[in-house]
Design a protein around this motif. Structure first.
Motif, PDB file in Angstrom:
ATOM      1  N   SER A   1      -9.494  -6.339  -3.989  1.00 41.88           N
ATOM      2  CA  SER A   1      -8.148  -6.021  -4.507  1.00 41.88           C
ATOM      3  C   SER A   1      -7.343  -7.304  -4.696  1.00 41.88           C
ATOM      4  CB  SER A   1      -7.404  -5.096  -3.530  1.00 41.88           C
ATOM      5  OG  SER A   1      -8.063  -3.858  -3.411  1.00 41.88           O
TER       6      SER A   1
ATOM      7  N   SER B   1      -2.253   1.920   8.739  1.00 47.41           N
ATOM      8  CA  SER B   1      -3.052   1.085   7.830  1.00 47.41           C
ATOM      9  C   SER B   1      -3.265  -0.333   8.385  1.00 47.41           C
ATOM     10  CB  SER B   1      -2.375   0.990   6.463  1.00 47.41           C
ATOM     11  OG  SER B   1      -3.099   0.082   5.648  1.00 47.41           O
TER      12      SER B   1
ATOM     13  N   GLN C   1     -13.328  -4.504   0.431  1.00 47.12           N
ATOM     14  CA  GLN C   1     -12.541  -3.822  -0.611  1.00 47.12           C
ATOM     15  C   GLN C   1     -11.173  -4.488  -0.728  1.00 47.12           C
ATOM     16  OE1 GLN C   1      -9.619  -1.705  -0.288  1.00 47.12           O
ATOM     17  NE2 GLN C   1      -9.551  -2.077   1.914  1.00 47.12           N
ATOM     18  N   GLY C   2     -10.632  -4.946   0.408  1.00 40.87           N
ATOM     19  CA  GLY C   2      -9.335  -5.620   0.396  1.00 40.87           C
ATOM     20  C   GLY C   2      -9.422  -6.962  -0.313  1.00 40.87           C
TER      21      GLY C   2
ATOM     22  N   SER D   1      -4.349  -2.643   6.292  1.00 44.76           N
ATOM     23  CA  SER D   1      -4.263  -3.509   5.113  1.00 44.76           C
ATOM     24  C   SER D   1      -3.164  -4.575   5.203  1.00 44.76           C
ATOM     25  CB  SER D   1      -4.085  -2.664   3.852  1.00 44.76           C
ATOM     26  OG  SER D   1      -5.270  -1.945   3.610  1.00 44.76           O
TER      27      SER D   1
ATOM     28  N   ASN E   1      -2.346  -1.216  -3.133  1.00 45.71           N
ATOM     29  CA  ASN E   1      -3.460  -0.361  -2.724  1.00 45.71           C
ATOM     30  C   ASN E   1      -2.918   1.064  -2.654  1.00 45.71           C
ATOM     31  OD1 ASN E   1      -4.630  -2.976  -0.704  1.00 45.71           O
ATOM     32  ND2 ASN E   1      -5.852  -2.003  -2.298  1.00 45.71           N
TER      33      ASN E   1
ATOM     34  N   THR F   1      -6.706   0.773  -6.113  1.00 43.97           N
ATOM     35  CA  THR F   1      -6.032  -0.507  -6.364  1.00 43.97           C
ATOM     36  C   THR F   1      -5.294  -0.458  -7.693  1.00 43.97           C
ATOM     37  OG1 THR F   1      -7.746  -1.709  -5.146  1.00 43.97           O
ATOM     38  CG2 THR F   1      -6.418  -3.000  -6.674  1.00 43.97           C
TER      39      THR F   1
ATOM     40  N   ILE G   1       0.856  -1.193   0.000  1.00 46.51           N
ATOM     41  CA  ILE G   1       0.000   0.000   0.000  1.00 46.51           C
ATOM     42  C   ILE G   1       0.886   1.235   0.000  1.00 46.51           C
ATOM     43  CG2 ILE G   1      -0.279  -0.136   2.549  1.00 46.51           C
ATOM     44  CD1 ILE G   1      -3.100   1.114   2.115  1.00 46.51           C
TER      45      ILE G   1
ATOM     46  N   LEU H   1      -4.681  -7.441   7.118  1.00 46.24           N
ATOM     47  CA  LEU H   1      -5.774  -8.004   6.309  1.00 46.24           C
ATOM     48  C   LEU H   1      -5.206  -8.873   5.177  1.00 46.24           C
ATOM     49  CD1 LEU H   1      -8.495  -5.648   4.687  1.00 46.24           C
ATOM     50  CD2 LEU H   1      -7.865  -7.850   3.781  1.00 46.24           C
ATOM     51  N   GLN H   2      -4.309  -8.291   4.388  1.00 46.55           N
ATOM     52  CA  GLN H   2      -3.836  -8.995   3.186  1.00 46.55           C
ATOM     53  C   GLN H   2      -2.943 -10.191   3.522  1.00 46.55           C
ATOM     54  OE1 GLN H   2      -5.082  -8.640   0.333  1.00 46.55           O
ATOM     55  NE2 GLN H   2      -6.024  -6.612   0.369  1.00 46.55           N
TER      56      GLN H   2
ATOM     57  N   TYR I   1       2.748  -8.682   1.768  1.00 41.66           N
ATOM     58  CA  TYR I   1       2.149  -7.343   1.626  1.00 41.66           C
ATOM     59  C   TYR I   1       2.729  -6.439   2.691  1.00 41.66           C
ATOM     60  CZ  TYR I   1      -1.743  -3.958   1.156  1.00 41.66           C
ATOM     61  OH  TYR I   1      -2.524  -2.835   0.946  1.00 41.66           O
TER      62      TYR I   1
END
Ligand code: NAP
Length: 293
Positions: free
Chosen positions: A261, A24, A257-258, A26, A69, A97, A16, A29-30, A43
């Motif tokens: 992506s 973040s 949304q993740g 993300s 991201n 993305t 990201i 999450l990722q 990630y």
């Protein structure tokens, strides 16, 4: 000492770009998703200043980065640096993305997909509905285009700075023939009942505030998505529930949304059960993090 074999020579790199980006969610999450699906990828977050954005995008492509991201403040500016843009992201005017293609990165907007999934999960169709979007920034843009692209009956836009809501209305109407009314945030008394509401301002992020002061307004709402998710129960969600509306925070939108992506980067489709399990696991983790207390 322990052998670490999760990252190997053939691992793909995703990440990201933001500024700042240290907050973040993300990466958690990722990386959780990548491991759950056995995807050979890692990630991480890159703090990229606006001045370095062109070099960072070019360098990421040169280094073989699979996907990215893009978050504040780069969602608009990055668009000029891409080899192609998905039509819906182009309409919205924001990309969150980047997906690697042969000649460069293509841009997508998965915020709109995450928000769409949130309505679907809770069984609310936007088609023909009266929809109120609070805000006129990047997230509100995605919300307004979601309502229009899903065939909402009437779109109401309310923002602190009225001129920005009017500009958003024109932008949406350049692509969709939908009735739009711009209304003052301070007086929403003329709006109909049975509203679907998307709270897309940053009000209430880390504070006990809501953009709507008159809580009786929420009696007009059927379903409310507050895209903010810190605190977990925001004041907007609390007020709306207290007046009988169904209301959720923006965490599901964030997770979906993740997922969208990751699906683009890896060319996969995450099944519903895996997505729900991931969402539940990350929700528990997020609420119990020490730094959210
Ligand atoms: P943005 O482009 O900066 O827009 C901020 C919006 O909030 C503008 O409409 C602004 O109104 C309004 N606002 C700010 N302070 C206000 C106040 N005191 N009173 C009334 N309105 C106020 O930000 P964004 O990118 O749209 O993000 C908005 C929020 O959504 C952020 O908290 C972000 O973290 C969150 N978000 C969540 C997700 C998710 O997946 N859940 C995804 C994207 C964003 P003016 O136009 O008058 O300045």
């Amino acid at each position: 000492m322990q052998i670490v074999s999760t990252v190997q020579g053939q691992s793909n790199v995703c990440g990201i770009f933001g500024h700042p980006v240290g907050h973040s969610f993300s990466p958690v999450l990722q990386n959780t998703l990548f491991q759950a699906l056995n995807l050979p990828a890692v990630y991480t977050a890159f703090d990229v200043s606006p001045a370095h954005l062109p070099a960072a995008v070019q360098g990421a492509f040169a280094m073989g980065i699979l996907g990215l991201n893009i978050t504040i403040p780069h969602k608009k500016e990055v668009m000029a640096l891409l080899s192609g843009i998905d039509p819906l992201a182009a309409q919205i005017g924001a990309v969150n993305t980047l997906c690697r293609r042969e000649n460069g990165f293509w841009g997508y907007n998965t915020d709109i997909l995450g928000l769409k999934k949130c309505f679907a999960l809770h069984g609310h169709s936007l088609k023909g509905a009266s929809v109120l979007v609070l805000g006129a920034g990047g997230a509100a843009n995605a919300a307004a285009f979601l309502a229009a692209s899903e065939g909402a009956g009437h779109l109401y836009l309310a923002n602190r700075t009225r001129a920005k809501a009017e500009a958003l209305a024109s932008q949406v109407q350049a692509h969709y023939s939908i009735a739009i009314t711009v209304c003052p945030l301070e007086d929403l008394s003329a709006l109909p009942t049975d509203l679907l509401v998307i709270q897309a301002t940053s009000v209430g992020m880390g504070s006990w505030e809501s953009p709507i002061q008159d809580i009786s307004f929420w009696q007009n709402a059927r379903f409310v998505v507050d895209i903010v998710y810190t605190p977990w129960e925001t004041k907007t969600v609390h007020d709306a529930r207290s007046q009988g509306a169904e209301a959720v925070n923006g965490f599901e939108m964030l997770i979906y949304q993740g997922i969208a992506s990751a699906e683009l980067w890896h060319g996969i489709s995450v099944d519903d059960q895996t997505a729900r399990t991931l969402c539940g696991l990350l929700a528990d983790y997020y609420q119990n993090r020490k730094d959210t207390k």
